[in-house]
Design a protein around this motif. Structure first.
Motif, PDB file in Angstrom:
ATOM      1  N   ALA A  19       0.712  -0.917   0.329  1.00 48.75           N
ATOM      2  CA  ALA A  19      -0.208   0.171  -0.575  1.00 48.75           C
ATOM      3  C   ALA A  19       0.640   1.075  -0.220  1.00 48.75           C
ATOM      4  CB  ALA A  19      -0.585   0.212   0.875  1.00 48.75           C
ATOM      5  N   TYR A  20       2.027   1.528   0.900  1.00 49.95           N
ATOM      6  CA  TYR A  20       2.820   1.900   0.359  1.00 49.95           C
ATOM      7  C   TYR A  20       3.833   2.505  -0.538  1.00 49.95           C
ATOM      8  CZ  TYR A  20       7.474   5.598   1.880  1.00 49.95           C
ATOM      9  OH  TYR A  20       8.505   6.094   2.006  1.00 49.95           O
ATOM     10  N   LEU A  21       3.873   2.023  -1.118  1.00 47.03           N
ATOM     11  CA  LEU A  21       4.460   1.468  -2.233  1.00 47.03           C
ATOM     12  C   LEU A  21       3.405   1.921  -3.611  1.00 47.03           C
ATOM     13  CD1 LEU A  21       7.338  -0.873  -2.884  1.00 47.03           C
ATOM     14  CD2 LEU A  21       7.892   1.099  -2.059  1.00 47.03           C
ATOM     15  N   ALA A  22       2.204   1.803  -3.445  1.00 41.43           N
ATOM     16  CA  ALA A  22       1.160   2.228  -4.314  1.00 41.43           C
ATOM     17  C   ALA A  22       0.813   3.711  -4.528  1.00 41.43           C
ATOM     18  CB  ALA A  22       0.331   0.870  -4.319  1.00 41.43           C
ATOM     19  N   ARG A  23       0.685   4.059  -3.128  1.00 35.98           N
ATOM     20  CA  ARG A  23       0.549   5.093  -2.344  1.00 35.98           C
ATOM     21  C   ARG A  23       2.012   5.991  -2.904  1.00 35.98           C
ATOM     22  NH1 ARG A  23      -2.384   4.531   2.936  1.00 35.98           N
ATOM     23  NH2 ARG A  23      -4.571   3.508   2.030  1.00 35.98           N
ATOM     24  N   GLU A  30       0.549  12.088   1.033  1.00 34.94           N
ATOM     25  CA  GLU A  30      -0.999  12.128   2.357  1.00 34.94           C
ATOM     26  C   GLU A  30      -1.014  10.857   2.514  1.00 34.94           C
ATOM     27  OE1 GLU A  30      -2.255  13.270   6.032  1.00 34.94           O
ATOM     28  OE2 GLU A  30      -1.000  14.772   3.997  1.00 34.94           O
ATOM     29  N   GLY A  31      -1.658  10.363   1.509  1.00 32.20           N
ATOM     30  CA  GLY A  31      -2.211   8.592   1.837  1.00 32.20           C
ATOM     31  C   GLY A  31      -0.788   8.000   2.053  1.00 32.20           C
ATOM     32  N   ALA A  32       0.180   8.414   1.583  1.00 28.75           N
ATOM     33  CA  ALA A  32       1.421   7.276   1.975  1.00 28.75           C
ATOM     34  C   ALA A  32       1.878   7.438   3.808  1.00 28.75           C
ATOM     35  CB  ALA A  32       2.928   7.295   1.394  1.00 28.75           C
ATOM     36  N   GLU A  77      13.165   7.368 -12.295  1.00 30.46           N
ATOM     37  CA  GLU A  77      12.564   6.389 -12.139  1.00 30.46           C
ATOM     38  C   GLU A  77      12.825   5.760 -10.859  1.00 30.46           C
ATOM     39  OE1 GLU A  77      14.469   2.296 -13.920  1.00 30.46           O
ATOM     40  OE2 GLU A  77      16.256   3.840 -14.270  1.00 30.46           O
ATOM     41  N   PHE A  78      12.033   4.770 -10.332  1.00 24.81           N
ATOM     42  CA  PHE A  78      12.371   4.116  -9.032  1.00 24.81           C
ATOM     43  C   PHE A  78      11.756   2.618  -9.081  1.00 24.81           C
ATOM     44  CE2 PHE A  78       9.475   3.188  -4.243  1.00 24.81           C
ATOM     45  CZ  PHE A  78      10.776   3.227  -3.357  1.00 24.81           C
ATOM     46  N   THR A  79      12.588   2.127  -8.345  1.00 25.06           N
ATOM     47  CA  THR A  79      12.294   0.550  -9.120  1.00 25.06           C
ATOM     48  C   THR A  79      12.162   0.264  -8.248  1.00 25.06           C
ATOM     49  OG1 THR A  79      12.586   0.656 -11.217  1.00 25.06           O
ATOM     50  CG2 THR A  79      12.793  -1.566 -11.439  1.00 25.06           C
ATOM     51  N   VAL A  80      11.190  -1.166  -7.449  1.00 21.50           N
ATOM     52  CA  VAL A  80      11.108  -2.025  -6.174  1.00 21.50           C
ATOM     53  C   VAL A  80      11.906  -3.161  -7.415  1.00 21.50           C
ATOM     54  CG1 VAL A  80      10.162  -3.571  -4.310  1.00 21.50           C
ATOM     55  CG2 VAL A  80      10.740  -0.540  -5.218  1.00 21.50           C
ATOM     56  N   THR A  81      12.838  -3.623  -6.947  1.00 19.07           N
ATOM     57  CA  THR A  81      13.235  -5.636  -7.372  1.00 19.07           C
ATOM     58  C   THR A  81      13.159  -6.729  -5.963  1.00 19.07           C
ATOM     59  OG1 THR A  81      15.699  -4.922  -6.349  1.00 19.07           O
ATOM     60  CG2 THR A  81      15.159  -4.471  -9.277  1.00 19.07           C
ATOM     61  N   HIS A  82      12.925  -6.278  -5.072  1.00 20.61           N
ATOM     62  CA  HIS A  82      12.491  -7.502  -4.437  1.00 20.61           C
ATOM     63  C   HIS A  82      12.236  -6.617  -3.000  1.00 20.61           C
ATOM     64  CE1 HIS A  82      15.575  -8.782  -6.757  1.00 20.61           C
ATOM     65  NE2 HIS A  82      15.476  -9.880  -6.267  1.00 20.61           N
ATOM     66  N   ILE A  83      11.229  -7.118  -2.491  1.00 17.86           N
ATOM     67  CA  ILE A  83      10.372  -7.486  -1.018  1.00 17.86           C
ATOM     68  C   ILE A  83      11.102  -8.406  -0.581  1.00 17.86           C
ATOM     69  CG2 ILE A  83       8.445  -6.047   0.431  1.00 17.86           C
ATOM     70  CD1 ILE A  83       7.360  -4.899  -2.373  1.00 17.86           C
TER      71      ILE A  83
END
Length: 141
Positions: A19-23, A30-32, A77-83
Motif C-alpha cells: 500500500a505504501y509503495l502504491a501510494r 498524504e496517503g503514504a 525512476e524508482f524501481t523495486v526489485t525485491h520485497i
C-alpha cells in the motif's frame, strides 16, 4: 507488541508495504504518510549537505522529509526489485534515478529500506542508499 501470529504479521507487513509503495507511485504523499503511526521514527541518514537527511519523528516529520526531498530532486525512476518480509519486518530493495534540481546532476543509487510494521502501521522506516553518490550529486557542479 503485536498479538498476530508470525504468518499473520508477515501478511499484514507485506500489505502495508504494498500500500505504501502504491501510494508513492500515485504521488499520494498524504496517503503514504497516513500508513505510519503518529510516533513513527523515519531514519534517512546521509550528508549534512542533503537537506532531507536525518532522523524525523511523527507523521509531520515524514511529510517534511518528502516535501524537502521533492523540492530538491526531480524523480525519474524508482524501481523495486525485491520485497522480503519476516514477521513485522520488511525490506524493500531497488534502485532509483533522480536529477538534483540545483546542480542538474544525476543521482543514481541502489537503495533498501527496512520497514517495521506493527498492527497494520509503519512504526519505523530506515533508508539505506549510496550516500557518497548522493553527496556528490548534491554538491558537485
Amino acid at each position: 507488541m503485536s498479538t498476530q501470529s508470525p504468518a499473520g504479521a508477515a501478511q499484514s507487513t507485506r500489505g502495508v508495504i504494498d500500500a505504501y509503495l502504491a501510494r508513492l507511485s500515485e504521488r499520494d504523499l498524504e496517503g503514504a504518510v497516513q500508513l505510519c503511526v503518529e510516533s513513527v521514527v523515519w531514519d534517512a541518514q546521509s550528508s549534512p549537505d542533503v537537506p532531507w537527511s536525518g532522523v524525523r519523528t511523527g507523521r509531520d516529520g515524514v511529510m517534511e522529509f518528502f516535501t524537502t526531498l521533492h523540492k530538491h530532486l526531480k524523480p525519474e525512476e524508482f524501481t523495486v526489485t525485491h520485497i522480503v518480509v519476516e514477521g513485522e519486518h520488511g525490506v524493500i530493495i531497488g534502485h532509483l534515478r533522480d536529477t538534483v534540481k540545483a546542480t542538474g546532476n544525476p543521482l543514481v543509487t541502489p537503495f533498501s529500506a527496512h520497514v517495521t510494521v506493527i498492527d497494520g502501521q509503519i512504526v519505523r522506516y530506515h533508508l539505506f542508499e549510496d550516500t557518497h553518490a548522493l553527496h556528490r550529486a548534491m554538491t558537485e557542479r
